[in-house]
Design a protein around this motif. Structure first.
Motif, PDB file in Angstrom:
ATOM      1  N   HIS A  35       0.869  -1.179   0.000  1.00  0.00           N
ATOM      2  CA  HIS A  35       0.000   0.000   0.000  1.00  0.00           C
ATOM      3  C   HIS A  35       0.906   1.230   0.000  1.00  0.00           C
ATOM      4  O   HIS A  35       1.672   1.442   0.952  1.00  0.00           O
ATOM      5  N   ARG A  79      -0.471  -2.528  -9.950  1.00  0.00           N
ATOM      6  CA  ARG A  79      -1.372  -1.687  -9.155  1.00  0.00           C
ATOM      7  C   ARG A  79      -2.684  -1.469  -9.902  1.00  0.00           C
ATOM      8  O   ARG A  79      -2.713  -1.343 -11.121  1.00  0.00           O
ATOM      9  N   ASP A  80      -3.759  -1.460  -9.101  1.00  0.00           N
ATOM     10  CA  ASP A  80      -5.032  -0.962  -9.613  1.00  0.00           C
ATOM     11  C   ASP A  80      -5.673  -0.154  -8.488  1.00  0.00           C
ATOM     12  O   ASP A  80      -5.039   0.117  -7.473  1.00  0.00           O
ATOM     13  N   ARG A  81      -6.914   0.224  -8.648  1.00  0.00           N
ATOM     14  CA  ARG A  81      -7.558   1.082  -7.647  1.00  0.00           C
ATOM     15  C   ARG A  81      -7.773   0.362  -6.321  1.00  0.00           C
ATOM     16  O   ARG A  81      -7.925   0.998  -5.281  1.00  0.00           O
ATOM     17  N   ARG A  82      -7.798  -0.959  -6.349  1.00  0.00           N
ATOM     18  CA  ARG A  82      -8.123  -1.715  -5.138  1.00  0.00           C
ATOM     19  C   ARG A  82      -6.920  -2.328  -4.443  1.00  0.00           C
ATOM     20  O   ARG A  82      -6.964  -2.568  -3.235  1.00  0.00           O
ATOM     21  N   SER A  83      -5.872  -2.612  -5.195  1.00  0.00           N
ATOM     22  CA  SER A  83      -4.786  -3.362  -4.562  1.00  0.00           C
ATOM     23  C   SER A  83      -3.447  -3.077  -5.213  1.00  0.00           C
ATOM     24  O   SER A  83      -3.363  -2.536  -6.321  1.00  0.00           O
ATOM     25  N   THR A  84      -2.394  -3.473  -4.487  1.00  0.00           N
ATOM     26  CA  THR A  84      -1.022  -3.428  -4.982  1.00  0.00           C
ATOM     27  C   THR A  84      -0.419  -4.802  -4.746  1.00  0.00           C
ATOM     28  O   THR A  84      -0.530  -5.348  -3.642  1.00  0.00           O
TER      29      THR A  84
END
Length: 299
Positions: free
Chosen positions: A20, A53-58
């Motif tokens: 994060h 990476r996306d909007r919800r997770s790394t």
């Protein structure tokens, strides 16, 4: 390939452990955009993608997982190098001794001080988790260690062995006994890493199938608090238990368990007359004194 910047590696490890960017930036006390730029710069230097990476997770890529595995020991080594260099700058007049809980190392320390009045003797308390790390990273010159340890990169001089005891709450079903066998403890909750007590692990494996895992506590004080509360047992060297005697716990000799080996250890790459002299003193002056022994001597 360009040299890898250790600062960028530290930033990478923080993100890899948090997965994060926001939390990692808070941990590092830097702004998140700055952290993101540093990670992109590291990826450019290595010509690989380290995170997905996306909007919800790394998440780590395979390259990122490999870098994390390699970066941790590299950063630890860099920190150890810094400590060793700083210690070398003042080594002429300072000698630092590490020791595990329960061990009173006053006799060799005082003898060393008497022989070298201009030498500053310092003491560092270690734990099961860092007793050898403190040697490798330069925090101590020598250290009294308890086996088992990873002796790779160390010179080790055995000093003595001591019995190990099981510690139970004062109202435990076994508290009134003086001695027990490992088999008597097979269905108990062991509040420490089972590998440290292979005799218990061997007899307890079948009986513990299906039982909930018990948290492992690392400091002696934590362990004894949970023992006193009736949440499990611990097996400790006798000197540790006598040092931490308290009315809400009891300790019993375990007949069929191996004694604990106490040794003096230092870096295998260290060639110092002071270390050799201290090792000779530690061996000649016998086992470190326990609080129980001191009390018996004074009576």
């Amino acid at each position: 390939m360009a040299d890898v910047d250790l600062r960028k590696l530290r930033y990478f490890v923080a993100v890899a452990e948090q997965l994060h960017f926001g939390r990692a930036a808070e941990q590092l006390y830097i702004a998140q955009p700055v952290l993101s730029r540093q990670i992109r710069a590291l990826e450019d230097e290595l010509s690989v993608q380290l995170f997905v990476r996306d909007r919800r997770s790394t998440a780590l890529t395979p390259a990122g997982e490999q870098l994390l595995a390699d970066a941790r020991p590299l950063l630890a080594g860099a920190q150890a190098l810094r400590r060793r260099v700083l210690r070398a700058a003042r080594r002429a007049d300072t000698f630092t001794v590490g020791f595990m809980p329960g061990l009173i190392v006053t006799p060799p320390v005082r003898a060393m001080a008497d022989r070298h009045p201009d030498l500053t003797l310092e003491l560092v308390r270690t734990t099961w988790d860092d007793q050898t790390t403190a040697i490798h990273d330069g925090r101590v010159d020598v250290s009294f260690v308890r086996f088992p340890i990873d002796a790779q990169g160390l010179s080790v001089r055995p000093l003595h062995t001591e019995p190990r005891v099981v510690v139970v709450s004062a109202d435990h079903r076994l508290a009134g006994k003086k001695t027990v066998d490992v088999a008597d403890l097979a269905d108990e909750h062991l509040l420490q890493v089972p590998d440290l007590v292979p005799e218990w692990r061997g007899v307890a494996t079948e009986l513990r199938i299906g039982r909930a895992d018990v948290p492992v506590f690392h400091s002696v004080e934590e362990k004894l608090e949970h023992v006193a509360a009736g949440r499990g047992i611990v097996i400790l060297p006798l000197s540790v238990m006598t040092f931490y005697t308290r009315p809400d716990i009891a300790y019993l000799t375990v007949r069929d368990i191996a004694p604990n080996q106490v040794s003096l250890a230092w870096g295998a790459d260290r060639h110092s007359l002071l270390i050799e002299e201290f090792a000779d003193l530690a061996a000649a002056l016998g086992p470190p004194v326990t609080r129980e022994a001191l009390g018996a001597r004074d009576r």
